[in-house]
Design an enzyme around this catalytic site. Structure first.
Site, PDB file in Angstrom:
ATOM      1  N   HIS A 170      -6.315  -7.112  -0.412  1.00 37.97           N
ATOM      2  CA  HIS A 170      -6.439  -5.681  -0.705  1.00 37.97           C
ATOM      3  C   HIS A 170      -5.623  -5.330  -1.950  1.00 37.97           C
ATOM      4  O   HIS A 170      -4.584  -5.928  -2.205  1.00 37.97           O
ATOM      5  CB  HIS A 170      -5.946  -4.842   0.475  1.00 37.97           C
ATOM      6  CG  HIS A 170      -6.653  -5.118   1.760  1.00 37.97           C
ATOM      7  ND1 HIS A 170      -6.170  -6.018   2.692  1.00 37.97           N
ATOM      8  CD2 HIS A 170      -7.817  -4.641   2.262  1.00 37.97           C
ATOM      9  CE1 HIS A 170      -7.004  -6.061   3.724  1.00 37.97           C
ATOM     10  NE2 HIS A 170      -8.014  -5.250   3.483  1.00 37.97           N
ATOM     11  N   HIS A 173       0.822  -1.223   0.000  1.00 33.78           N
ATOM     12  CA  HIS A 173       0.000   0.000   0.000  1.00 33.78           C
ATOM     13  C   HIS A 173       0.853   1.269   0.000  1.00 33.78           C
ATOM     14  O   HIS A 173       0.361   2.337  -0.377  1.00 33.78           O
ATOM     15  CB  HIS A 173      -0.915   0.035   1.228  1.00 33.78           C
ATOM     16  CG  HIS A 173      -2.011  -0.972   1.215  1.00 33.78           C
ATOM     17  ND1 HIS A 173      -2.851  -1.149   0.145  1.00 33.78           N
ATOM     18  CD2 HIS A 173      -2.398  -1.891   2.149  1.00 33.78           C
ATOM     19  CE1 HIS A 173      -3.718  -2.116   0.418  1.00 33.78           C
ATOM     20  NE2 HIS A 173      -3.463  -2.580   1.621  1.00 33.78           N
ATOM     21  N   ASP A 199      -4.396 -12.559   3.687  1.00 32.44           N
ATOM     22  CA  ASP A 199      -5.654 -12.130   4.298  1.00 32.44           C
ATOM     23  C   ASP A 199      -6.860 -12.509   3.446  1.00 32.44           C
ATOM     24  O   ASP A 199      -7.997 -12.183   3.801  1.00 32.44           O
ATOM     25  CB  ASP A 199      -5.650 -10.635   4.600  1.00 32.44           C
ATOM     26  CG  ASP A 199      -5.005  -9.798   3.515  1.00 32.44           C
ATOM     27  OD1 ASP A 199      -4.679 -10.356   2.444  1.00 32.44           O
ATOM     28  OD2 ASP A 199      -4.795  -8.590   3.723  1.00 32.44           O
ATOM     29  N   ASP A 242      -2.672 -10.543  -2.163  1.00 34.17           N
ATOM     30  CA  ASP A 242      -3.254  -9.984  -0.947  1.00 34.17           C
ATOM     31  C   ASP A 242      -4.713  -9.616  -1.229  1.00 34.17           C
ATOM     32  O   ASP A 242      -5.064  -9.249  -2.353  1.00 34.17           O
ATOM     33  CB  ASP A 242      -2.467  -8.736  -0.532  1.00 34.17           C
ATOM     34  CG  ASP A 242      -2.849  -8.210   0.843  1.00 34.17           C
ATOM     35  OD1 ASP A 242      -2.093  -8.446   1.794  1.00 34.17           O
ATOM     36  OD2 ASP A 242      -3.901  -7.547   0.951  1.00 34.17           O
TER      37      ASP A 242
END
Length: 673
Positions: free
Chosen positions: A190, A148, A281, A188
């Site tokens: 996200h 991120h 995740d 991931d």
């Protein structure tokens, strides 16, 4: 002799998998010791799992190595690097907290700077060793995560973009290392917004991210994770986003994307090296992700990638916040890199219809750049998917069609009731067929869903169970997903996966009986029902779970709803059982939910209060009771598996002994209704 030497060389090469772990990265933690999902136990749990499995002895174990500013500066701005480098190492520093407050989802403490430099440098270190051929592949167990982090901004638990720093470093040395093209696979849950921006115009890097998007509402939100974001200039076509419309995607969904998007493009791109932004995740049980990849699923995804770049793969840890899931998933991936025998496993479901919809959209968007994607998707896969998911009862429920009806052509009246049920359900659920770029009304719909859930998540009730849910592990399947022994299908789980706050037992003056003849969850045999009206001559043991009204609505869906796959409880715009329904149930003692009145447990009964909170249960309607009495619906004893679950609940709940529990259930089966 030559053959033996060759075999030894192959054995040696297979075993040269690097594992990088450094306890110093655990110095990064919340400044006041408060709980946080991104915490030091994440990498410790992985390391313990690898040690206990004997993996560390079979790998080349490496310590961390801090990155230099000049290498980090290839993707981050120098002022930002200077700020991170100069973070105070004092145990308490208000200035450091002030810096953290400027960023989205970031904490900083005295060990954050050192850990961030180690994380970036460690991914660089193993990447270089793999590029040189000193290692065949490597896993960097690092934190804080990185994907991120943008050029001048920490966000989403990430400080430096570890994978981007490493990829840039390797490409800067392409003449020396012979690495000219890198495939970055970000699995991931996200979107890797930071990595995407850093290689937006760079055709040497093919960035692939598969992630929850939820029409732009899932973190990090916005349009950056859309499939329309394909890169710019020379980098056009080298940025691939596969944005899930909602959660619950699992092995079958991810492998469909591998087979129909990633693998074809990877063949055309022909990378010299692969770096995986390995967030876990999206694994089963993760508290933030809401997806359900199994270790077997991750192992297959890794195995398919091993076919490229001569197996030169670096897996760098990103997210993942369930300690068991992250440890088991990393272990599965390392075993693949070691070329161990594949994990045993099967795909228990086909991809969601929404998965095919997303795959089609991605392929259409990118086929100009990657002609291989112009081909039609295999009709066989789509046909199988349609057959499996067309009008199918949610598999976790006790309330499935009985065996004697399930395999017969439905009567006209049966078809009418099914159509009405589906139509009613679709009136309160937002179909997932909507694309994220149609009308702003879709965003409003999402907001409506979020709004009621936010309110109902703060409203507690007692959910009273009289059937298999009396056994807590079985009940938790409805909350957290999964299945227990005896169940033939897993439950999808609720959106809010928190366990019940409290559990108590009560005896209620209602009649317990068993009806229907077959369920997809338990197979042959009846399931438990409660007569909606009370009687002083009857008593039923009931386990009460203190849950939220939001969770209760998700239970209603799992217990009742006949749905098409692409209409899920994840997206309820309005709840089935709202505050007005609650008032009505309290006043009238019960309320049949009209939208799902054909469901087996569509009657919500108010049984009283406990500590000022209402006690609610779900059972059949009074008209269904009459159908049981008349023989229209069969009365049937439970299957052995279902019976065992009831007995476990009563015994472990310390209500009855095993013999008493069996006698209690047999009495309910034999007593005339």
């Amino acid at each position: 002799m030559e053959s033996a030497k060759k075999e030894n060389n192959n054995e040696e090469r297979r075993r040269r998998v690097g594992l990088l772990y450094d306890e110093r990265m655990c110095k990064h933690h919340t400044p006041d010791g408060e709980d946080h999902p991104e915490n030091p136990e994440r990498i410790r749990a992985i390391w313990r799992k690898l040690e206990s499995a004997g993996i560390t002895q079979r790998c080349v174990v490496l310590n961390g190595k801090a990155a230099k500013d000049k290498h980090i500066a290839s993707v981050h701005e120098r002022n930002y690097i200077k700020m991170i480098r100069n973070l105070s190492t004092n145990e308490v520093d208000p200035r450091r907290n002030k810096i953290a407050s400027k960023f989205n989802s970031i904490y900083l403490n005295g060990g954050s700077s050192e850990a961030a430099y180690l994380a970036a440098g460690s991914v660089m270190e193993v990447s270089e060793k793999v590029a040189k051929g000193e290692l065949s592949s490597a896993v960097a167990i690092v934190r804080p995560p990185g994907h991120h982090a943008e050029s001048n901004e920490a966000m989403g638990f990430c400080i430096f973009n570890n994978v981007a720093v490493a990829a840039s470093y390797i490409l800067d040395k392409e003449l020396e290392l012979g690495i000219h093209k890198i495939l970055i696979v970000d699995w991931d849950v996200h979107h890797g917004n930071g990595t995407q921006k850093m290689f937006w115009k760079d055709p040497r890097v093919l960035f692939f991210s598969v992630h929850r998007f939820d029409f732009g509402t899932f973190y990090p939100t916005g349009d950056n994770g859309s499939y329309t974001m394909v890169g710019e200039g020379q980098g056009a076509g080298y940025n691939i986003n596969v944005p899930w419309e909602l959660g619950r995607c699992g092995d079958a969904d991810y492998l469909a994307v591998w087979d129909h998007v990633l693998i074809p493009v990877a063949k055309a791109f022909n990378p010299d090296m692969i770096i995986i932004s390995g967030g876990f995740d999206a694994a089963v049980g993760d508290p933030l992700g809401g997806c359900r990849i199994t270790p077997y699923g991750y192992s297959v995804m890794m195995k398919k990638l091993l076919e490229f770049a001569e197996g030169k793969i670096v897996l760098a840890l990103e997210g993942g916040y369930n300690l068991d899931s992250i440890a088991n998933s990393v272990l599965a991936c390392v075993k693949v890199l070691l070329e161990d025998k594949p994990l045993s496993g099967t795909l228990e479901a086909y991809p969601f219809e929404s998965t095919w919809r997303v795959i089609r959209a991605v392929r259409k968007e990118l086929c100009t750049y990657w002609p291989i994607l112009s081909n039609e998707l295999p009709k066989e896969a789509l046909a199988i998917n349609k057959k499996v998911f067309s009008f199918e009862l949610i598999s976790s429920s006790d309330s499935d069609v009985e065996n004697d009806e399930a395999f017969k052509a439905p009567s006209e009246s049966k078809n009418d009731s099914i159509s009405n049920l589906v139509e009613n359900f679709q009136n309160v659920i937002r179909p997932l067929s909507l694309t994220p770029f149609e009308e702003s009304a879709q965003v409003k719909a999402i907001g409506s869903s979020v709004c009621w859930r936010a309110v109902f998540a703060k409203t507690d009730i007692w959910y009273a169970c009289f059937g298999s849910n009396m056994w807590m592990p079985r009940f938790l399947c409805y909350i957290q997903g999964g299945q227990v022994e005896g169940m033939q299908k897993p439950c999808p789980g609720s959106i809010d996966k928190r366990p019940p706050e409290d559990i108590i037992w009560k005896i209620m003056p209602h009649r317990l009986f068993f009806g229907r003849s077959h369920t997809r969850t338990w197979g042959e045999g009846g399931v438990a029902f409660l007569h909606p009206e009370s009687s002083i001559d009857d008593k039923t043991y009931m386990c009460l779970y203190k849950i939220t009204l939001e969770q209760f609505n998700d239970l209603i869906v799992q217990e009742n709803v006949l749905v098409q796959e692409n209409v899920q409880h994840d997206s309820m715009i309005t709840p089935f059982f709202d505050l007005a329904s609650l008032d009505s149930a309290v006043t009238k003692k019960s309320i049949v939910l009209e939208a799902i009145k054909e469901g087996w447990y569509s009657n919500v009964v108010h049984l009283g209060t406990e500590g000022a909170l209402p006690i609610l249960t779900m059972t059949c309607s009074l008209s269904d009771v009459e159908s049981f009495k008349s023989g229209k619906h069969p009365l049937s004893a439970p299957s052995k598996e279902y019976l065992n679950t009831l007995v476990r609940g009563l015994v472990q709940g310390k209500q009855l002994s095993e013999d008493e529990a069996i006698s209690y259930i047999n009495g309910a089966c034999t007593k005339p209704l």
